[in-house]
Design a protein around this motif. Structure first.
Motif, PDB file in Angstrom:
ATOM      1  N   ILE A 163       7.541   6.021  10.579  1.00  0.00           N
ATOM      2  CA  ILE A 163       7.453   7.116  11.549  1.00  0.00           C
ATOM      3  C   ILE A 163       8.528   8.169  11.278  1.00  0.00           C
ATOM      4  CG2 ILE A 163       7.853   7.658  14.011  1.00  0.00           C
ATOM      5  CD1 ILE A 163       6.055   5.234  14.620  1.00  0.00           C
ATOM      6  N   HIS A 179      -1.349   8.826  13.118  1.00  0.00           N
ATOM      7  CA  HIS A 179      -0.867   7.438  12.962  1.00  0.00           C
ATOM      8  C   HIS A 179      -2.007   6.427  12.848  1.00  0.00           C
ATOM      9  CE1 HIS A 179       2.799   9.171  15.056  1.00  0.00           C
ATOM     10  NE2 HIS A 179       3.205   8.819  13.865  1.00  0.00           N
ATOM     11  N   ALA A 180      -3.095   6.704  13.544  1.00  0.00           N
ATOM     12  CA  ALA A 180      -4.223   5.749  13.553  1.00  0.00           C
ATOM     13  C   ALA A 180      -4.861   5.595  12.175  1.00  0.00           C
ATOM     14  CB  ALA A 180      -5.269   6.202  14.561  1.00  0.00           C
ATOM     15  N   ASN A 181      -4.523   6.500  11.241  1.00  0.00           N
ATOM     16  CA  ASN A 181      -5.086   6.415   9.878  1.00  0.00           C
ATOM     17  C   ASN A 181      -4.062   5.949   8.853  1.00  0.00           C
ATOM     18  OD1 ASN A 181      -7.481   7.296  10.846  1.00  0.00           O
ATOM     19  ND2 ASN A 181      -7.412   9.325   9.920  1.00  0.00           N
ATOM     20  N   TYR A 183      -3.301   3.429   7.178  1.00  0.00           N
ATOM     21  CA  TYR A 183      -3.777   2.098   6.781  1.00  0.00           C
ATOM     22  C   TYR A 183      -2.824   1.442   5.787  1.00  0.00           C
ATOM     23  CZ  TYR A 183      -8.048   3.238   9.187  1.00  0.00           C
ATOM     24  OH  TYR A 183      -8.948   3.560  10.166  1.00  0.00           O
ATOM     25  N   SER A 184      -2.864   0.140   5.817  1.00  0.00           N
ATOM     26  CA  SER A 184      -2.003  -0.647   4.951  1.00  0.00           C
ATOM     27  C   SER A 184      -2.563  -0.677   3.522  1.00  0.00           C
ATOM     28  CB  SER A 184      -1.965  -2.054   5.541  1.00  0.00           C
ATOM     29  OG  SER A 184      -1.028  -2.810   4.885  1.00  0.00           O
ATOM     30  N   LEU A 185      -1.750  -1.081   2.574  1.00  0.00           N
ATOM     31  CA  LEU A 185      -2.207  -1.341   1.200  1.00  0.00           C
ATOM     32  C   LEU A 185      -1.412  -2.546   0.706  1.00  0.00           C
ATOM     33  CD1 LEU A 185      -2.466   2.200  -0.457  1.00  0.00           C
ATOM     34  CD2 LEU A 185      -4.304   0.524  -0.356  1.00  0.00           C
TER      35      LEU A 185
ATOM     36  N   GLN B 250       3.770   5.307  19.328  1.00  0.00           N
ATOM     37  CA  GLN B 250       3.329   5.649  17.979  1.00  0.00           C
ATOM     38  C   GLN B 250       3.066   4.425  17.111  1.00  0.00           C
ATOM     39  OE1 GLN B 250       6.736   8.091  17.044  1.00  0.00           O
ATOM     40  NE2 GLN B 250       5.553   9.950  17.369  1.00  0.00           N
ATOM     41  N   ILE B 251       3.991   3.452  17.161  1.00  0.00           N
ATOM     42  CA  ILE B 251       3.866   2.308  16.261  1.00  0.00           C
ATOM     43  C   ILE B 251       2.592   1.523  16.539  1.00  0.00           C
ATOM     44  CG2 ILE B 251       4.900   0.069  15.672  1.00  0.00           C
ATOM     45  CD1 ILE B 251       7.616   1.427  15.764  1.00  0.00           C
ATOM     46  N   GLN B 253      -0.172   2.555  17.309  1.00  0.00           N
ATOM     47  CA  GLN B 253      -1.374   3.214  16.769  1.00  0.00           C
ATOM     48  C   GLN B 253      -1.571   2.936  15.281  1.00  0.00           C
ATOM     49  OE1 GLN B 253      -1.305   7.430  17.604  1.00  0.00           O
ATOM     50  NE2 GLN B 253      -0.381   7.068  19.575  1.00  0.00           N
ATOM     51  N   ILE B 254      -0.499   2.527  14.609  1.00  0.00           N
ATOM     52  CA  ILE B 254      -0.604   2.312  13.158  1.00  0.00           C
ATOM     53  C   ILE B 254      -1.435   1.055  12.896  1.00  0.00           C
ATOM     54  CG2 ILE B 254       0.692   1.843  11.037  1.00  0.00           C
ATOM     55  CD1 ILE B 254       2.995   3.490  12.217  1.00  0.00           C
ATOM     56  N   PRO B 255      -2.525   1.184  12.138  1.00  0.00           N
ATOM     57  CA  PRO B 255      -3.399   0.019  11.961  1.00  0.00           C
ATOM     58  C   PRO B 255      -2.839  -0.985  10.955  1.00  0.00           C
ATOM     59  CG  PRO B 255      -4.275   1.908  10.781  1.00  0.00           C
ATOM     60  CD  PRO B 255      -3.026   2.378  11.450  1.00  0.00           C
ATOM     61  N   GLU B 256      -3.332  -2.215  11.050  1.00  0.00           N
ATOM     62  CA  GLU B 256      -2.935  -3.239  10.079  1.00  0.00           C
ATOM     63  C   GLU B 256      -3.955  -3.349   8.953  1.00  0.00           C
ATOM     64  OE1 GLU B 256      -2.482  -6.737  12.456  1.00  0.00           O
ATOM     65  OE2 GLU B 256      -0.336  -6.402  12.634  1.00  0.00           O
ATOM     66  N   LYS B 257      -5.120  -2.803   9.172  1.00  0.00           N
ATOM     67  CA  LYS B 257      -6.196  -2.902   8.182  1.00  0.00           C
ATOM     68  C   LYS B 257      -5.814  -2.240   6.875  1.00  0.00           C
ATOM     69  CE  LYS B 257     -10.665  -3.359  10.284  1.00  0.00           C
ATOM     70  NZ  LYS B 257     -11.672  -2.666  11.030  1.00  0.00           N
ATOM     71  N   LEU B 259      -6.438   0.006   3.625  1.00  0.00           N
ATOM     72  CA  LEU B 259      -7.190   1.239   3.347  1.00  0.00           C
ATOM     73  C   LEU B 259      -8.477   0.941   2.578  1.00  0.00           C
ATOM     74  CD1 LEU B 259      -7.287   4.375   3.288  1.00  0.00           C
ATOM     75  CD2 LEU B 259      -5.921   4.300   1.219  1.00  0.00           C
ATOM     76  N   VAL B 262     -11.245  -0.317   4.790  1.00  0.00           N
ATOM     77  CA  VAL B 262     -11.828   0.778   5.573  1.00  0.00           C
ATOM     78  C   VAL B 262     -12.745   1.596   4.684  1.00  0.00           C
ATOM     79  CG1 VAL B 262     -11.294   2.776   6.997  1.00  0.00           C
ATOM     80  CG2 VAL B 262      -9.764   0.843   6.974  1.00  0.00           C
ATOM     81  N   ASN B 266     -16.666   2.258   4.908  1.00  0.00           N
ATOM     82  CA  ASN B 266     -17.073   3.658   5.002  1.00  0.00           C
ATOM     83  C   ASN B 266     -16.928   4.190   6.428  1.00  0.00           C
ATOM     84  OD1 ASN B 266     -17.903   6.055   3.970  1.00  0.00           O
ATOM     85  ND2 ASN B 266     -20.084   5.636   4.217  1.00  0.00           N
ATOM     86  N   ALA B 267     -15.832   3.827   7.045  1.00  0.00           N
ATOM     87  CA  ALA B 267     -15.638   4.284   8.419  1.00  0.00           C
ATOM     88  C   ALA B 267     -14.202   4.724   8.616  1.00  0.00           C
ATOM     89  CB  ALA B 267     -15.963   3.175   9.394  1.00  0.00           C
ATOM     90  N   PHE B 268     -14.031   5.973   8.936  1.00  0.00           N
ATOM     91  CA  PHE B 268     -12.698   6.463   9.253  1.00  0.00           C
ATOM     92  C   PHE B 268     -12.636   6.770  10.726  1.00  0.00           C
ATOM     93  CE2 PHE B 268     -11.400   6.581   5.005  1.00  0.00           C
ATOM     94  CZ  PHE B 268     -10.028   6.709   5.044  1.00  0.00           C
ATOM     95  N   PHE B 269     -11.978   5.922  11.425  1.00  0.00           N
ATOM     96  CA  PHE B 269     -11.895   6.126  12.864  1.00  0.00           C
ATOM     97  C   PHE B 269     -10.659   6.945  13.172  1.00  0.00           C
ATOM     98  CE2 PHE B 269     -15.298   3.404  13.566  1.00  0.00           C
ATOM     99  CZ  PHE B 269     -15.138   2.239  12.838  1.00  0.00           C
ATOM    100  N   ILE B 270     -10.851   7.959  13.956  1.00  0.00           N
ATOM    101  CA  ILE B 270      -9.686   8.714  14.403  1.00  0.00           C
ATOM    102  C   ILE B 270      -9.567   8.496  15.891  1.00  0.00           C
ATOM    103  CG2 ILE B 270      -8.656  10.983  14.636  1.00  0.00           C
ATOM    104  CD1 ILE B 270      -9.804  11.643  11.957  1.00  0.00           C
ATOM    105  N   ILE B 271      -8.546   7.727  16.261  1.00  0.00           N
ATOM    106  CA  ILE B 271      -8.395   7.361  17.670  1.00  0.00           C
ATOM    107  C   ILE B 271      -7.501   8.399  18.341  1.00  0.00           C
ATOM    108  CG2 ILE B 271      -7.604   5.572  19.250  1.00  0.00           C
ATOM    109  CD1 ILE B 271      -7.908   3.698  16.689  1.00  0.00           C
TER     110      ILE B 271
END
Lengths: 190, 308
Positions: A163, A179-181, A183-185, B250-251, B253-257, B259, B262, B266-271
């Motif tokens: 952040i 932030h919602a995008n 994604y991890s790698l 903020q934290i 909202q950060i996804p664990e999935k 990239l 995702v 084929n789905a980019f979710f913008i929350i």
């Protein structure tokens, strides 16, 4: 070529010219944190992440890359590649001590892959860096043409640091993903 | 503002008592209205109490079912069980009967059960993945404090008024639809009866919303009390403050999935980020995270651990 493709061109085309977008990373190439003497450093390694989609192009990527890169526009970076990972994705890894040249090479390879009609396979460009002595990555998502930081911390991520870096990116005018995008790698091979 | 006595927050206690008093007044107003209106007092009261009883005795099972939380044994989750057991001992309550995990990416936790002997503590996998041991201890301490403070019981019984008022609102609505408000106009005083019933209807609606606000206020105070109690159990208010910082805002909202996952889906979710507003904060069951963190850090600044 399908009707829609002929009308609208390639599907999932990146939103803007990557050559401009990737160069934004130069703004944080050697930067000091605002609240300390800690530095953000971009290292000499980066990668292009592709979703192979079982395309024959990726079956023998070494040969494929040689075929698409013209001799008059040589790649100055050392290029290595990982054929595929557990997600069936392909990593083309670039190494160059001069960041601008490395960016040029990524753009060159990207545009050649896009010209082959494989633009939709390109997921992201990833740069390696160091923040407060921690290896870090800056991911440029090709779908959105925006960056986000990724700071591995053992099996987890240092979200707080991410952040902070995101805020620095924003202050330098680098387009940052919501932030919602972020994604991890996992198992980044460089 | 003085909150020097470490084990207690007198100002918070006074606020809780005041909120309780106002709820009591709302109860009296509701019963007054019921008596004036001539509606079947005992039927309405009986139904409300039955519903609350059901909720009270079944809360743990209901919550486990609706959230999909799966009970885990000490062999499966030794660290989590060990942490809960140790903090329960410190807090002077029995170890909760059920420890459960929800396979959800969002970091969260809850405690339920009508008494410390029938308690359940559940955490999400997102919480376990994101927090370090100290922060997880802070969250578990907070949940155990809810059990110790018997918050399920307090909030369930406090919400009886909302259940009754809600039931009455529906009853009066259907009565108005089917002409019950008017009585028999031919008898001459149908208009007056309709006016009384309209006044009753409006009164019930007002009590319903006022009670909702009071219960949400009480819930926020109980949360602050659980923060304090939990911090005393763990011995470190900053652990929970750090956890709150991670699991909200903020934290969170950060996804664990990954990239690549995702990309393949084929789905980019913008929350979209949730936008707070005055009404939402009035009806919110939890205090603002910043308020909670400020209070915990204030505890941390005091040499409060010397007074444990």
């Amino acid at each position: 070529m399908g009707l829609l493709k002929s009308i609208f061109g390639k599907r999932n085309k990146p939103k803007s010219d990557e050559s401009d977008i990737l160069s934004a990373i130069l703004r944080v190439e050697d930067l000091t944190f605002p609240d300390s003497t800690d530095k953000i450093t971009v290292l000499s390694k980066s990668a292009l992440l592709l979703n192979t989609n079982d395309d024959p192009f990726f079956k023998n990527i070494d040969a494929s890359l040689k075929n698409i890169l013209p001799e008059q526009q040589p790649i100055t970076s050392e290029v290595a590649n990982i054929e595929s990972d557990e997600y069936d994705s392909c990593w083309i890894v670039f190494e160059n001590p001069i960041t601008q040249r490395m960016i040029n090479d990524i753009n060159s390879v990207s545009s050649h892959i896009a010209n082959l009609g494989l633009g939709s396979t390109m997921t992201a460009a990833i740069f390696k860096g160091v923040v407060k002595n921690k290896p870090s990555y800056w991911v440029c998502n090709y779908r959105t043409a925006k960056f986000y930081p990724l700071v591995p911390d053992g099996d987890r991520r240092d979200n707080e640091m991410e952040i902070k870096i995101g805020q620095i990116f924003t202050s330098k005018g680098i387009p940052v993903e919501p932030h919602a995008n972020w994604y991890s790698l996992s198992d980044i091979p460089f | 503002m003085q909150r020097n006595s470490i084990g207690k927050d007198h100002q918070l206690t006074i606020r809780m008592v005041m909120t309780g008093l106002m709820l009591f007044i709302a109860y009296i107003a509701l019963f007054g209205i019921l008596l004036i209106s001539g509606l079947p007092l005992f039927l309405v009261l009986g139904m409300g109490i039955a519903m609350v009883f059901f909720q009270y005795f079944m809360s743990d099972k209901l919550v486990l079912k609706t959230t999909g939380a799966k009970p885990v044994t000490a062999e499966e989750q030794p660290k989590l069980h060990g942490m809960i057991e140790r903090l329960s001992q410190v807090g002077g309550i029995p170890k909760p009967r059920t420890v459960a995990i929800m396979d959800i990416e969002a970091p969260n936790a809850f405690a339920t059960g009508r008494s410390p002997n029938h308690a359940t503590v559940a955490v999400t996998t997102g919480l376990l993945n994101r927090l370090n041991d100290d922060e997880l201890e802070g969250v578990i301490g907070h949940e155990l404090a809810h059990i110790k403070n018997r918050d399920v019981m307090v909030m369930t019984w406090a919400s009886l008024i909302v259940v009754i008022a809600g039931f009455l609102m529906q009853m009066l609505f259907w009565m108005s639809l089917f002409g019950g408000f008017g009585g028999h106009r031919r008898e001459g005083n149908g208009g007056q009866a309709a006016m009384i019933m309209m006044a009753v209807y409006v009164g019930v609606i007002v009590i319903y919303f006022v009670s909702q606000i009071l219960i949400s206020t009480l819930s926020r105070y109980r949360e602050l009390a659980a923060d304090r109690e939990g911090a005393i159990m763990t011995g470190s208010p900053s652990n929970l403050a750090s956890a709150l910082n991670k699991i909200s805002g903020q934290i969170a909202q950060i996804p664990e999935k990954d990239l690549r996952q995702v990309e393949h889906a084929n789905a980019f979710f913008i929350i979209p980020a949730l936008q707070g507003n005055a009404i939402a904060s009035l009806m919110s069951s939890h205090p603002k995270t910043e308020v909670r963190i400020d209070r915990l850090m204030e505890m941390q600044r005091q040499n409060w651990h010397l007074l444990r």
